[in-house]
Design a protein around this motif. Structure first.
Motif, PDB file in Angstrom:
ATOM      1  N   ALA A 157       0.829  -1.215   0.000  1.00 62.27           N
ATOM      2  CA  ALA A 157       0.000   0.000   0.000  1.00 62.27           C
ATOM      3  C   ALA A 157       0.860   1.261   0.000  1.00 62.27           C
ATOM      4  O   ALA A 157       0.621   2.197  -0.776  1.00 62.27           O
ATOM      5  N   CYS A 158       1.878   1.275   0.880  1.00 64.38           N
ATOM      6  CA  CYS A 158       2.742   2.460   0.966  1.00 64.38           C
ATOM      7  C   CYS A 158       3.481   2.692  -0.344  1.00 64.38           C
ATOM      8  O   CYS A 158       3.547   3.825  -0.849  1.00 64.38           O
ATOM      9  N   LYS A 159       4.045   1.633  -0.906  1.00 63.88           N
ATOM     10  CA  LYS A 159       4.778   1.788  -2.159  1.00 63.88           C
ATOM     11  C   LYS A 159       3.853   2.200  -3.301  1.00 63.88           C
ATOM     12  O   LYS A 159       4.209   3.040  -4.142  1.00 63.88           O
ATOM     13  N   GLY A 160       2.660   1.645  -3.315  1.00 67.10           N
ATOM     14  CA  GLY A 160       1.714   1.980  -4.376  1.00 67.10           C
ATOM     15  C   GLY A 160       1.262   3.433  -4.311  1.00 67.10           C
ATOM     16  O   GLY A 160       1.117   4.099  -5.343  1.00 67.10           O
ATOM     17  N   ASP A 194      -6.797   4.137  -5.241  1.00 63.88           N
ATOM     18  CA  ASP A 194      -7.632   4.531  -4.106  1.00 63.88           C
ATOM     19  C   ASP A 194      -7.227   5.871  -3.504  1.00 63.88           C
ATOM     20  O   ASP A 194      -7.951   6.419  -2.667  1.00 63.88           O
ATOM     21  N   VAL A 195      -6.052   6.403  -3.850  1.00 67.84           N
ATOM     22  CA  VAL A 195      -5.635   7.740  -3.416  1.00 67.84           C
ATOM     23  C   VAL A 195      -5.674   8.637  -4.648  1.00 67.84           C
ATOM     24  O   VAL A 195      -4.872   8.479  -5.569  1.00 67.84           O
ATOM     25  N   ALA A 200     -16.509   1.053  -2.716  1.00 63.22           N
ATOM     26  CA  ALA A 200     -15.443   0.677  -1.782  1.00 63.22           C
ATOM     27  C   ALA A 200     -14.082   0.762  -2.478  1.00 63.22           C
ATOM     28  O   ALA A 200     -13.986   0.630  -3.705  1.00 63.22           O
ATOM     29  N   PRO A 201     -13.007   0.978  -1.706  1.00 62.43           N
ATOM     30  CA  PRO A 201     -11.664   1.015  -2.302  1.00 62.43           C
ATOM     31  C   PRO A 201     -11.279  -0.337  -2.895  1.00 62.43           C
ATOM     32  O   PRO A 201     -11.710  -1.391  -2.416  1.00 62.43           O
ATOM     33  N   ASN A 202     -10.420  -0.305  -3.916  1.00 61.07           N
ATOM     34  CA  ASN A 202     -10.019  -1.527  -4.611  1.00 61.07           C
ATOM     35  C   ASN A 202      -8.964  -2.309  -3.840  1.00 61.07           C
ATOM     36  O   ASN A 202      -9.047  -3.527  -3.700  1.00 61.07           O
ATOM     37  N   TYR A 234      -8.688   2.649   2.962  1.00 59.03           N
ATOM     38  CA  TYR A 234      -9.439   3.898   2.816  1.00 59.03           C
ATOM     39  C   TYR A 234      -9.243   4.452   1.403  1.00 59.03           C
ATOM     40  O   TYR A 234      -8.160   4.340   0.812  1.00 59.03           O
ATOM     41  N   LYS A 235     -10.291   5.072   0.903  1.00 56.82           N
ATOM     42  CA  LYS A 235     -10.185   5.843  -0.334  1.00 56.82           C
ATOM     43  C   LYS A 235      -9.959   7.298   0.076  1.00 56.82           C
ATOM     44  O   LYS A 235     -10.777   7.874   0.811  1.00 56.82           O
ATOM     45  N   VAL A 236      -8.828   7.897  -0.362  1.00 55.64           N
ATOM     46  CA  VAL A 236      -8.440   9.241   0.076  1.00 55.64           C
ATOM     47  C   VAL A 236      -8.473  10.185  -1.124  1.00 55.64           C
ATOM     48  O   VAL A 236      -7.834   9.922  -2.160  1.00 55.64           O
TER      49      VAL A 236
END
Length: 563
Positions: A78-81, A89-90, A114-116, A120-122
């Protein structure tokens, strides 16, 4: 292109890297640890202070697979993406180019999904103040009650342009300007990591030119590295920032102190020959004397200095120049700076200002016991003369109670006379369209004055309104004559109102004030002398109070008005 700018390469990836905003990062870290995440945030502050970077770090932290954490690990998927922008999602949105209602409606329709990948979707909306009124209204309900899996982060440099209904639905964090010391520390870290040689003084010059913005500082450092040969020197930093060297300012200040006009003009000629901007130079010179005054008052506050570095020559000059002289010098330079704004030949005003500085008469200071002694001798002499007059039968005139009569003080205040000629000239060219353009943004201007801590200017306009406007000027009617006089005799007030209206209407209009009672007379005389009716002219129409009352009682359809 394989090369990336320094501010992009060294963009903060964790809260600890966000320089100078500890009051923000600490609050966000505590909220992350205790899982008290809000549904909407507003990050406001000057450019280049870390608003968007903090928003992306917050998006990573709430979606980090190791959560709850106060810092994103930057290692998980998630962080790298989120860092490389591969996770959908961001969503980062530039409100400057996506400011319509349709774009916000598209967001409103998609938030329910919903986020993929992430938790959270930000939505990060940058420069949110650029949204239109319709877009803000479309965002209101979604921003107040979004789905549980959605977080909004709004970023802006001009929070006063955002409706209060939006601000009240967000947790607001104000980012402040970064201190020069913090900027220098960050630049040293980057330069050491990248193997760039530099002089310490060069980094201080760049930090002060950045005016509290880390992105500006890194851009200037990047430019200085490209400009330099093997090492970023002080001369390189001065050339890149357009600033004037400390040695030159010391030289010119010494010429002013010694009243050497020839040396002062010669030094100025050398400066302008090097291609320096006169407007930038006079700003540097004002800051130079400002720092000298601060150094006199509080030598320990070196961090507050805008321009100078404490070299030996500056400290010697500081001892020679009195505080009273510095007030005069700054006042003269400030007047010259204001005059330079409205001319095509700023160099002339700059040369005249240098001559004036060299010819300023110093205010003599009361010095020591010698002056006090002379004053006491003079008092004794006057007392002796008074006793001699009494002995010769001459006494001061007294009233019935035996006390000396005093001349009555003049209490009458000279009334304010509105410039009838100017007002008539405006009325000749006034139109209803121009008046409506001013009146439509009048409330926005008053709100902007209050928001920007200009309450004294806003207070004078509480019971004032625009009543006529042309393409070049407009008339403000004041309810009270004293308010009109205070406003029209205050050049600062006129500049502020002119700047504020130019910002909202796009036109620089001259401001002319008139008291209420004088306006009625001027208006009637103008209408009687010109073949214009009120509907064609850009004046506020004043309806007869009897006619208005009759309309209320009987209705407009039953009334026929005859002259």
């Amino acid at each position: 292109m394989s090369y990336q700018a320094l501010y992009r390469v060294w963009r903060p990836q964790a809260f600890i890297d966000v320089v100078g905003q500890e009051h923000v990062t600490k609050t966000l870290q505590n909220a992350l640890l205790h899982e008290k995440i809000s549904h909407a945030y507003l990050f406001s502050g000057p450019r280049g202070t870390g608003k968007t970077s903090a928003a992306k770090i917050l998006a990573k932290a709430v979606n980090c697979e190791n959560g709850p954490v106060k810092e994103p690990c930057n290692e998980c998927v998630a962080c790298k993406g989120i860092t490389d922008g591969s996770i959908p999602d961001v969503i980062e949105i530039d409100a400057a180019s996506n400011n319509g209602v349709e774009e916000i409606r598209d967001i409103r329709d998609k938030v329910k999904y919903a986020p993929n990948v992430a938790k959270y979707k930000v939505y990060i909306i940058d420069e949110v103040h650029m949204l239109s009124i319709g877009a803000f209204n479309a965002l209101l309900k979604t921003l107040e009650e979004p789905p549980k899996h959605v977080i909004f982060i709004l970023a802006t440099t001009e929070p006063h342009k955002i409706p209060l209904t939006i601000i009240s639905r967000c947790q607001r964090f104000d980012f402040k300007r970064i201190t020069a010391q913090s900027i220098v520390g960050r630049m040293k870290l980057i330069a050491d990591e990248t193997g760039v040689a530099y002089e310490d003084k060069s980094l201080h010059v760049i930090a002060r030119a950045a005016e509290g913005g880390m992105r500006d500082a890194l851009s200037l450092l990047d430019q200085a590295i490209s400009f330099s040969q093997e090492q970023v020197t002080l001369e390189d930093a001065l050339a890149v920032t357009g600033s004037v060297s400390q040695g030159f300012l010391n030289k010119l200040a010494k010429a002013v102190q010694e009243k050497d006009v020839a040396s002062g003009l010669s030094a100025l000629e050398e400066l302008l020959f090097q291609g320096k901007d006169p407007v930038k130079f006079i700003e540097d010179f004002i800051h130079y004397y400002r720092d000298m005054l601060l150094y006199k008052a509080a030598p320990a506050l070196e961090e507050s200095f805008e321009r100078v570095m404490l070299d030996e020559e500056f400290q010697e000059l500081e001892k020679e120049i009195k505080a009273e002289q510095i007030y005069q010098l700054i006042d003269t330079l400030n007047k010259a700076q204001q005059e330079m704004r409205w001319t095509n030949h700023p160099r002339i005003f700059l040369e005249v200002a240098i001559v004036r500085l060299c010819q300023l008469e110093q205010t003599p200071a009361v010095s020591g016991s010698q002056d006090v002694g002379q004053l006491l001798n003079r008092i004794e002499q006057l007392e002796e003369e008074l006793n001699m007059l009494k002995q010769s039968g001459v006494a001061p005139i007294q009233d019935a109670q035996g006390s000396p009569q005093k001349k009555p003080q003049r209490t009458a205040r000279k009334g304010f006379q509105a410039p009838v000629g100017k007002i008539n000239e405006i009325l000749k060219h006034a139109t209803k369209t121009e008046l409506n353009a001013v009146k439509s943004r009048w409330g926005d201007m008053l709100e902007a004055l209050v928001t920007n801590q200009m309450r004294s200017q806003a207070a004078l306009l509480n019971e004032a309104e625009p009543v006529a406007a042309s393409t070049e000027a407009f008339v403000i009617k004041f309810k009270y004559e004293i308010h009109c006089q205070m406003a029209m005799e205050n050049t600062r007030f006129l500049d502020v109102i002119g700047d504020a209206l130019q910002k909202f209407t796009g036109k620089r209009l001259q401001v002319v004030g008139v008291p209420d009672e004088q306006w009625h007379t001027i208006r009637e005389e103008f209408l009687s002398g010109h073949q214009h009716n009120e509907s064609e002219n850009g004046m506020e129409k004043q309806e007869d109070p009897f006619i208005a009352e009759a309309k209320k009682l009987f209705g407009e359809d039953l009334i026929e008005i005859k002259d």
